[in-house]
Write a protein that holds these residues in place. Structure first.
Motif, PDB file in Angstrom:
ATOM      1  N   LEU A 147       0.857  -1.177   0.000  1.00 21.11           N
ATOM      2  CA  LEU A 147       0.000   0.000   0.000  1.00 21.11           C
ATOM      3  C   LEU A 147       0.894   1.227   0.000  1.00 21.11           C
ATOM      4  N   ALA A 148       0.726   2.069  -1.023  1.00 24.45           N
ATOM      5  CA  ALA A 148       1.497   3.302  -1.078  1.00 24.45           C
ATOM      6  C   ALA A 148       0.628   4.433  -0.555  1.00 24.45           C
ATOM      7  N   GLN A 159      -4.055   7.152  -1.134  1.00 23.08           N
ATOM      8  CA  GLN A 159      -3.608   5.778  -0.936  1.00 23.08           C
ATOM      9  C   GLN A 159      -3.784   5.017  -2.237  1.00 23.08           C
ATOM     10  N   ARG A 160      -2.954   4.023  -2.416  1.00 22.40           N
ATOM     11  CA  ARG A 160      -3.143   3.175  -3.578  1.00 22.40           C
ATOM     12  C   ARG A 160      -2.489   1.821  -3.337  1.00 22.40           C
TER      13      ARG A 160
ATOM     14  N   SER B 127     -16.395  -3.304   8.014  1.00 21.24           N
ATOM     15  CA  SER B 127     -16.080  -2.723   9.318  1.00 21.24           C
ATOM     16  C   SER B 127     -14.641  -3.012   9.724  1.00 21.24           C
ATOM     17  N   PHE B 128     -14.086  -4.098   9.247  1.00 18.24           N
ATOM     18  CA  PHE B 128     -12.693  -4.428   9.549  1.00 18.24           C
ATOM     19  C   PHE B 128     -12.391  -4.445  11.033  1.00 18.24           C
ATOM     20  N   SER B 154      -5.722  -4.214   6.642  1.00 20.14           N
ATOM     21  CA  SER B 154      -6.791  -4.422   5.665  1.00 20.14           C
ATOM     22  C   SER B 154      -6.655  -3.415   4.519  1.00 20.14           C
ATOM     23  N   GLY B 155      -5.661  -2.563   4.590  1.00 18.38           N
ATOM     24  CA  GLY B 155      -5.420  -1.615   3.504  1.00 18.38           C
ATOM     25  C   GLY B 155      -6.221  -0.342   3.641  1.00 18.38           C
ATOM     26  N   ARG B 156      -6.799  -0.160   4.793  1.00 21.32           N
ATOM     27  CA  ARG B 156      -7.580   1.050   4.979  1.00 21.32           C
ATOM     28  C   ARG B 156      -6.706   2.143   5.581  1.00 21.32           C
TER      29      ARG B 156
END
Lengths: 339, 339
Positions: A147-148, A159-160, B127-128, B154-156
């Motif tokens: 994740l950048a 974010q990407r 909701s993660f 989770s990439g959030r």
DNA sequence: GTTGGCACTCACCTGCTCTGAGTGCCAATA
DNA sequence: TATTGGCACTCAGAGCAGGTGAGTGCCAAC
């Protein structure tokens, strides 16, 4: 030529028509406004206004309705520029003052504006092209997924997700992150993108592929600073304000096609008071020929402006909508300019 | 008791009424569906269906319309669960496959679903709550203004601005960042929040105030993982589908009040096929008594589900909407489950 | 330039009839 | 017993006629 009183009559017609939604007759005017002349005189003035295509009669024996040209004259010359009530000002300050970040500021702004005006409200995201890169973070989510995260000094966060072909080594990630940081931090959006283009070529071969993936992702994020986004609120107001439901369909559609609205925003020029309006058929090219747009610029940093405004039926209360848009834009400028 | 053929008649009525928007008469049914019996026989069946309150006649001498109870029976027992066309499946895969991050996935999903169904589409953010903290970043924007960025596995990414009372020292910022990172990275959302509560007390006095500000901000971000958000698309479909424009006002309003929809989502239970429907007056408590909701769960990680669905007039094509919702939910589960 | 008077227009409301799609019921039928 | 053709009945909606009133344009008088 339209006389002084003729213009006052136009003003009265616009006011009454906006309030009552019904064609305005000469008798109604003398009753509600103290003109000190008889209905017959008003009728003569109205005949002149009609000749100038500022008003029109929907059918032979009915009152008059302003034309788009009439609204235009009203907005340019006749509309009162009265300030908001102090209660409204207070509401703006209190509601926006509680914001926690940029997203929150804009989402609050748009809800506020739609409540103040009872129209659909639109706020354009600032472009921040003058912003510079503050930080680049690279986080490993899975063996071949990173994740950048890009942070600028304007407080914006992009974010990407980056997918790599093969699993990556944590130390490689760290080195790429450092390299990208060195190449971008402190630079403007445009400079950083240019620097990233050629960055991978200067690295050791084993890192190149990874660096290419990440650099492309970050360039993509930087590109977002040119693409604009809109937030909007209050579309329910459309169904309340509009009398004919078929007319709201194209409007709802335009609201989903943000591109259209962004182009419209782009074409508008603010006048000396910082607010501008586009009325009815002036929007015909966008399928919004019965819709008006009231827009103002707001400033996030020297030389960087974005826009906000409201959209509603041509028959809207321009005076108060323009006042509200102006006040909110000013407050937003103050709030975002602080940083 | 309603006979076997009676149910087929109900099915035919639902189908025809959804397609034509007009009450369905006995003659129309025998013409369009090969029942092999006369109109009079159908009339007898219809009388029974009416007795059971599955259909109703808007006025004495008109065809019949399904009641909410009729739709309910149709959805539970009669609706075909036919799969999407392969072209549609392909469209889903292609369109969603291009997504670059979570926001993008969900925004594409909701647009896709609204196009597949011609209804308003809704997607709930995952909701993660099982997610854990991957990284905390602290960026100085101005002498007394920081930006806290929280990244989970989770990439959030969550961001929040932190205002401090006095200007802060860069090295203090660095130390607070390290302390907060140590206390949270690798922990679950809930554990991290608990650890942050008491963190500042354990630090040297000069850092305490700053740490308190930042910790509160991060706790606030963690709190976001409980609050849910919705993305939606296709509200223009409302104006197209609905015949009466007054009925779309409460719906548009509900769409802006996301809280209402989230509560509705929360109350729904998926059936064995993974899709559930709430029909007409079952939503009366939410002011949506002429609206139906078709919903399915999707899974982002073991034990963590969120929901998506479509909303439209009670008179909607349940068969294909349920199929589309189910297919999109499945695909989304697969896509998000990968990470 | 302003006014009162007056004939005229036309959207809209009301009440009327007519039509046709659709029903419920019934006696005849298989 | 289930199905059918026949028939009288109902009622929304379309189409037409007449009445009403808000509003107009025009004109002669002030």
């Amino acid at each position: 030529m339209v006389s002084e009183r003729g213009l006052d009559v136009l003003k009265a017609i616009v006011h009454d028509y906006v309030a009552s939604r019904e064609p305005v007759g000469s008798k109604t005017i003398v009753e509600r406004h103290a003109f000190g002349v008889s209905a017959a005189t008003i009728r003569n003035d109205m005949a002149l206004l009609e000749e100038e295509e500022l008003i029109v009669a929907p059918h032979t024996s009915s009152g008059r309705v302003p034309t788009d040209k009439g609204y235009r004259l009203f907005v340019d010359q006749l509309a009162d520029r009265r300030p908001l009530s102090s209660a409204q000002r207070l509401a703006i300050e209190q509601f926006l003052g509680e914001s926690v970040d940029l997203d929150d500021v804009l989402s609050r702004t748009v809800r506020l504006l739609s409540q103040l005006t009872n129209q659909v409200a639109l706020v354009q995201y600032p472009s921040f092209t003058n912003a510079s890169v503050r930080h680049v973070e690279l986080v490993t989510l899975a063996p071949s997924r990173l994740l950048a995260v890009l942070i600028t000094d304007s407080g914006r966060v992009e974010q990407r997700i980056v997918e790599t072909v093969t699993a990556v080594d944590p130390s490689d990630v760290e080195r790429v992150k450092t390299a990208i940081g060195d190449a971008t931090v402190g630079r403007s959006i445009a400079d950083a993108a240019a620097a990233l283009e050629s960055l991978p070529d200067g690295l050791d071969v084993p890192l190149r592929q990874l660096a290419r993936f990440v650099a492309d992702a970050v360039i993509g994020q930087l590109g977002h600073y040119r693409q604009d986004r809109l937030v909007l609120a209050g579309s329910a107001n459309l169904a309340r304000t509009e009398d004919d439901f078929r007319s709201i369909f194209p409007v709802l559609e335009a609201l989903e096609q943000q591109v259209v609205l962004l182009r419209l925003f782009g074409e508008m020029q603010s006048d000396a008071f910082g607010v501008s309006a586009r009325i009815g058929r002036e929007n015909a090219a966008y399928g919004l020929s019965e819709t008006s747009l009231v827009v103002s610029d707001y400033t996030t940093a020297p030389g960087e402006t974005a826009r906000l405004g409201v959209l509603g039926p041509t028959r809207m209360d321009y005076s108060s909508n323009m006042a509200a848009v102006r006040a909110v834009a000013r407050y937003l400028t103050r709030l975002l300019g602080e940083s």
